[in-house]
Every structure is written in structure tokens, then in C-alpha cells.
Scaffold this motif. Structure first.
Motif, PDB file in Angstrom:
ATOM      1  N   GLU A   6      13.191  56.793  19.168  1.00  9.39           N
ATOM      2  CA  GLU A   6      13.198  55.514  18.246  1.00  9.39           C
ATOM      3  C   GLU A   6      11.906  55.123  17.984  1.00  9.39           C
ATOM      4  O   GLU A   6      11.139  55.149  18.880  1.00  9.39           O
ATOM      5  N   SER A   7      11.628  54.758  16.763  1.00  6.64           N
ATOM      6  CA  SER A   7      10.524  54.049  16.440  1.00  6.64           C
ATOM      7  C   SER A   7      10.653  53.002  15.488  1.00  6.64           C
ATOM      8  O   SER A   7      11.837  53.008  14.941  1.00  6.64           O
ATOM      9  N   GLY A   8       9.743  52.065  15.249  1.00  9.03           N
ATOM     10  CA  GLY A   8       9.964  51.251  14.007  1.00  9.03           C
ATOM     11  C   GLY A   8      10.065  49.676  14.531  1.00  9.03           C
ATOM     12  O   GLY A   8      10.034  48.747  13.781  1.00  9.03           O
ATOM     13  N   SER A  17      11.895  41.924   7.187  1.00  2.00           N
ATOM     14  CA  SER A  17      12.660  43.290   7.309  1.00  2.00           C
ATOM     15  C   SER A  17      11.891  44.287   8.406  1.00  2.00           C
ATOM     16  O   SER A  17      10.715  44.151   8.391  1.00  2.00           O
ATOM     17  N   LEU A  18      12.667  45.193   8.832  1.00  2.00           N
ATOM     18  CA  LEU A  18      12.184  46.178   9.769  1.00  2.00           C
ATOM     19  C   LEU A  18      12.921  47.305   9.224  1.00  2.00           C
ATOM     20  O   LEU A  18      14.128  47.398   9.004  1.00  2.00           O
ATOM     21  N   ARG A  19      12.310  48.582   9.377  1.00  2.03           N
ATOM     22  CA  ARG A  19      12.892  49.909   9.195  1.00  2.03           C
ATOM     23  C   ARG A  19      12.736  50.846  10.737  1.00  2.03           C
ATOM     24  O   ARG A  19      11.888  51.162  10.907  1.00  2.03           O
ATOM     25  N   LEU A  20      13.770  51.005  11.080  1.00  2.00           N
ATOM     26  CA  LEU A  20      14.096  51.881  12.396  1.00  2.00           C
ATOM     27  C   LEU A  20      14.222  53.093  12.100  1.00  2.00           C
ATOM     28  O   LEU A  20      14.910  53.658  11.185  1.00  2.00           O
ATOM     29  N   GLY A 115      18.802  57.606  22.940  1.00  2.75           N
ATOM     30  CA  GLY A 115      17.450  57.357  22.947  1.00  2.75           C
ATOM     31  C   GLY A 115      17.060  56.350  24.044  1.00  2.75           C
ATOM     32  O   GLY A 115      17.840  55.758  24.515  1.00  2.75           O
ATOM     33  N   GLN A 116      15.591  55.890  24.388  1.00  5.38           N
ATOM     34  CA  GLN A 116      15.181  54.809  25.298  1.00  5.38           C
ATOM     35  C   GLN A 116      15.039  53.618  24.575  1.00  5.38           C
ATOM     36  O   GLN A 116      15.283  52.624  25.546  1.00  5.38           O
ATOM     37  N   GLY A 117      15.365  53.315  23.366  1.00  6.45           N
ATOM     38  CA  GLY A 117      15.455  52.084  22.686  1.00  6.45           C
ATOM     39  C   GLY A 117      14.299  51.643  22.180  1.00  6.45           C
ATOM     40  O   GLY A 117      12.917  52.067  22.632  1.00  6.45           O
ATOM     41  N   THR A 118      14.167  50.692  21.205  1.00  2.00           N
ATOM     42  CA  THR A 118      12.866  49.960  20.621  1.00  2.00           C
ATOM     43  C   THR A 118      13.332  48.639  20.626  1.00  2.00           C
ATOM     44  O   THR A 118      14.429  48.385  20.011  1.00  2.00           O
ATOM     45  N   GLN A 119      12.138  47.829  20.979  1.00  2.00           N
ATOM     46  CA  GLN A 119      12.460  46.177  20.998  1.00  2.00           C
ATOM     47  C   GLN A 119      12.479  45.809  19.383  1.00  2.00           C
ATOM     48  O   GLN A 119      11.355  45.972  18.720  1.00  2.00           O
ATOM     49  N   VAL A 120      13.375  45.087  19.117  1.00  2.00           N
ATOM     50  CA  VAL A 120      13.231  44.045  17.985  1.00  2.00           C
ATOM     51  C   VAL A 120      13.455  42.522  18.138  1.00  2.00           C
ATOM     52  O   VAL A 120      14.244  42.118  18.998  1.00  2.00           O
ATOM     53  N   THR A 121      12.302  42.042  17.721  1.00  7.36           N
ATOM     54  CA  THR A 121      12.297  40.551  18.154  1.00  7.36           C
ATOM     55  C   THR A 121      12.037  39.794  17.012  1.00  7.36           C
ATOM     56  O   THR A 121      11.179  40.045  15.995  1.00  7.36           O
TER      57      THR A 121
END
Length: 124
Positions: A6-8, A17-20, A115-121
């Protein structure tokens, strides 16, 4: 064995907004049902959005109208476009894949690869 990366993720203000993205190593990516899950601190991992091999989609009620899941089978990539983000969207977001079923499913037990995960704050 399928690897998912994952990324983004990142820090964004409420309303932003964000796009993963999730890059998959599967040779037959188009045959996999894919999904995004998220886990906030102290909470269970919850379904966010899913897409079947036929591109049917499903969303959690909390994100309907704000998030859009899509896939690019030519480039083995899954996306999650997140608009109008809220502080309660803060979590680690995980990409998941399965070839046990081909239709979209909300059940985490159906997904084989993670996946390993991606942090969204999301700040208020």
C-alpha cells in the motif's frame, strides 16, 4: 503467494482528500476480489470498500458517497479515492486480496493476502 504493497497514506485536514494505492504481485490480478479494510487504535479491523473480479463494488455505510474503490488490472493496482475525509476516518488502511471467491465480500475471513498497511490521519 501474492504480495500487496500500500501507499498514499498521510496526514490531511478534515474535508481533504487522499488516494491510496495497492500494488499487487499476482499474475492473474484480474481474477482476485480485492478490498480495503481499516483499523483504528483499540478497535477491530473493519471493511471499508471492496471490488469483485467483475468490478462490482460495495462500501461501508460510513464511507458511501465519499470513497471510491477502483482497480487497474493492466497494472495490477487497486485504488481507494477518499474525499471529504473526517477525523473518524483516521486509521491504518489495509489492502486485501482473495481468489477463494471472485465476487465482492465484506468478510475479512474470505481474504487470503494482506498488505502491511498505510496510516491515514485526519486532523480536525
Amino acid at each position: 503467494q501474492v504480495q500487496l504493497v500500500e501507499s498514499g497514506g498521510g496526514l490531511v485536514q478534515a474535508g481533504g482528500s487522499l488516494r491510496l494505492s495497492c500494488a499487487a504481485s499476482a499474475r492473474t490480478f484480474g481474477n482476485y476480489a480485492m478490498a480495503w479494510f481499516r483499523q483504528a487504535p483499540g478497535k477491530e479491523r473493519d471493511f471499508v470498500a471492496g471490488i469483485g473480479s467483475g468490478s462490482s463494488t460495495a462500501y461501508a455505510d460510513s464511507v458511501k458517497g465519499r470513497f471510491t474503490i477502483s482497480r487497474d488490472n493492466a497494472n495490477n493496482t487497486l485504488f481507494l479515492q477518499m474525499n471529504n475525509l473526517k477525523p473518524e476516518d483516521t486509521a491504518v488502511y489495509y489492502c486485501a486480496a482473495t481468489n477463494i471467491v471472485y465476487y465482492v465480500t465484506r468478510y475479512s475471513s474470505a481474504y487470503v493476502y494482506w498488505g502491511q498497511g498505510t496510516q491515514v490521519t485526519v486532523s480536525s
